[in-house]
Design an enzyme around this catalytic site. Structure first.
Site, PDB file in Angstrom:
ATOM      1  N   HIS A  14       0.684  -1.065  -0.155  1.00 14.83           N
ATOM      2  CA  HIS A  14      -0.075   0.124   0.080  1.00 14.83           C
ATOM      3  C   HIS A  14       0.854   1.054   0.151  1.00 14.83           C
ATOM      4  O   HIS A  14       2.075   1.103   0.167  1.00 14.83           O
ATOM      5  CB  HIS A  14      -0.859   0.039   1.237  1.00 14.83           C
ATOM      6  CG  HIS A  14      -0.561   0.279   2.493  1.00 14.83           C
ATOM      7  ND1 HIS A  14      -1.095   0.961   3.722  1.00 14.83           N
ATOM      8  CD2 HIS A  14       0.878  -0.093   2.989  1.00 14.83           C
ATOM      9  CE1 HIS A  14      -0.284   0.874   4.594  1.00 14.83           C
ATOM     10  NE2 HIS A  14       0.695   0.348   4.361  1.00 14.83           N
ATOM     11  N   CYS A  58       5.746   6.162   4.819  1.00 12.10           N
ATOM     12  CA  CYS A  58       4.594   5.321   4.296  1.00 12.10           C
ATOM     13  C   CYS A  58       3.794   6.027   2.967  1.00 12.10           C
ATOM     14  O   CYS A  58       2.898   5.279   2.339  1.00 12.10           O
ATOM     15  CB  CYS A  58       3.704   4.911   5.298  1.00 12.10           C
ATOM     16  SG  CYS A  58       4.378   3.998   6.808  1.00 12.10           S
ATOM     17  N   HIS A  94       5.076   0.486  -0.365  1.00  9.38           N
ATOM     18  CA  HIS A  94       5.820  -0.686   0.790  1.00  9.38           C
ATOM     19  C   HIS A  94       4.687  -1.681   0.825  1.00  9.38           C
ATOM     20  O   HIS A  94       3.648  -1.946   0.601  1.00  9.38           O
ATOM     21  CB  HIS A  94       6.172   0.133   1.828  1.00  9.38           C
ATOM     22  CG  HIS A  94       5.062   0.562   2.709  1.00  9.38           C
ATOM     23  ND1 HIS A  94       4.406   1.726   2.406  1.00  9.38           N
ATOM     24  CD2 HIS A  94       4.675   0.187   3.960  1.00  9.38           C
ATOM     25  CE1 HIS A  94       3.631   1.980   3.367  1.00  9.38           C
ATOM     26  NE2 HIS A  94       3.866   1.050   4.401  1.00  9.38           N
ATOM     27  N   HIS A 132       3.544  -5.190   3.795  1.00 12.10           N
ATOM     28  CA  HIS A 132       3.542  -5.704   4.904  1.00 12.10           C
ATOM     29  C   HIS A 132       2.907  -7.287   4.829  1.00 12.10           C
ATOM     30  O   HIS A 132       2.373  -7.731   4.104  1.00 12.10           O
ATOM     31  CB  HIS A 132       2.499  -5.022   5.834  1.00 12.10           C
ATOM     32  CG  HIS A 132       2.825  -3.518   6.248  1.00 12.10           C
ATOM     33  ND1 HIS A 132       3.642  -3.103   6.892  1.00 12.10           N
ATOM     34  CD2 HIS A 132       2.163  -2.316   5.583  1.00 12.10           C
ATOM     35  CE1 HIS A 132       3.903  -1.840   7.098  1.00 12.10           C
ATOM     36  NE2 HIS A 132       2.927  -1.370   6.158  1.00 12.10           N
ATOM     37  N   HIS A 187      -1.172 -10.524  -1.863  1.00 11.55           N
ATOM     38  CA  HIS A 187      -0.304 -10.077  -2.903  1.00 11.55           C
ATOM     39  C   HIS A 187      -1.020  -8.846  -3.824  1.00 11.55           C
ATOM     40  O   HIS A 187      -0.540  -9.055  -5.144  1.00 11.55           O
ATOM     41  CB  HIS A 187       0.379 -11.207  -3.753  1.00 11.55           C
ATOM     42  CG  HIS A 187       1.429 -11.819  -2.875  1.00 11.55           C
ATOM     43  ND1 HIS A 187       0.905 -12.693  -1.970  1.00 11.55           N
ATOM     44  CD2 HIS A 187       2.578 -11.825  -2.919  1.00 11.55           C
ATOM     45  CE1 HIS A 187       2.294 -13.201  -1.485  1.00 11.55           C
ATOM     46  NE2 HIS A 187       3.339 -12.663  -2.050  1.00 11.55           N
ATOM     47  N   GLU A 201      -0.071  -5.267  11.509  1.00  9.33           N
ATOM     48  CA  GLU A 201       0.448  -4.705  10.277  1.00  9.33           C
ATOM     49  C   GLU A 201       2.166  -5.200  10.359  1.00  9.33           C
ATOM     50  O   GLU A 201       2.770  -5.550   9.260  1.00  9.33           O
ATOM     51  CB  GLU A 201       0.530  -3.230  10.161  1.00  9.33           C
ATOM     52  CG  GLU A 201       0.925  -2.522   8.900  1.00  9.33           C
ATOM     53  CD  GLU A 201       0.881  -1.057   8.835  1.00  9.33           C
ATOM     54  OE1 GLU A 201      -0.328  -0.703   8.431  1.00  9.33           O
ATOM     55  OE2 GLU A 201       1.775  -0.253   8.987  1.00  9.33           O
TER      56      GLU A 201
END
Length: 150
Positions: free
Chosen positions: A16, A25, A29, A31, A75, A136
């Site tokens: 995201h 952020c 990137h 998680h 994904h 997260e």
């Protein structure tokens, strides 16, 4: 009869970016998300019922969460569809990438709220969503409780 809570846990990988954010952020990137889904209900007491003693079959809960959350989000890259990230999303999608354009900023807080709405709609009668915990990172998570969100 007593009401019992059961929890099923799920993991998925999602990317995201937070449009307009003033920190790292804002960049795309990913998680390794960990989602704990807790439901509450009364165990089935009907003699001869194939799910005797269960609040809900863990497999049935797994099906709901996989179809609503894990399969779509795993994904994938999530962008706020109300921002210029739509252009990046379109390019990625045209090149075979899995993209979700959400109607919210894809923070853990907003994602867990979205997940609660999706799961609640699919639960069978008599089974209530009690809480969700969306981890997260190893040290950061968002929680949602039905008691605080009627």
């Amino acid at each position: 009869m007593e009401r019992i809570r059961i929890t099923k846990e799920f993991t998925f990988e999602t990317g995201h970016a937070l449009y307009g954010y003033d920190g790292k952020c804002r960049n795309v990137h990913g998680h390794s998300y960990h989602l704990s889904v807790t439901v509450i209900g009364t165990p089935i007491q009907e003699e001869g019922h194939k799910k005797l003693g269960m609040v809900i079959d863990f497999g049935d809960l797994k099906t709901i969460v996989k179809e609503e959350i894990v399969d779509p989000f795993d994904h994938a890259t999530v962008f706020n569809g109300k921002t210029p990230h739509v252009t990046l999303a379109k390019t990625l999608s045209e090149n075979g990438h899995k993209v979700i354009l959400a109607d919210y900023q894809p923070t853990s807080e907003n994602m867990v709220s979205d997940f609660a709405r999706k799961i609640r709609k699919r639960l069978p009668e008599g089974i209530e969503l009690h809480s969700l915990k969306l981890r997260e990172t190893g040290t950061a998570y968002a929680e949602w409780f039905a008691s605080e969100n009627p």
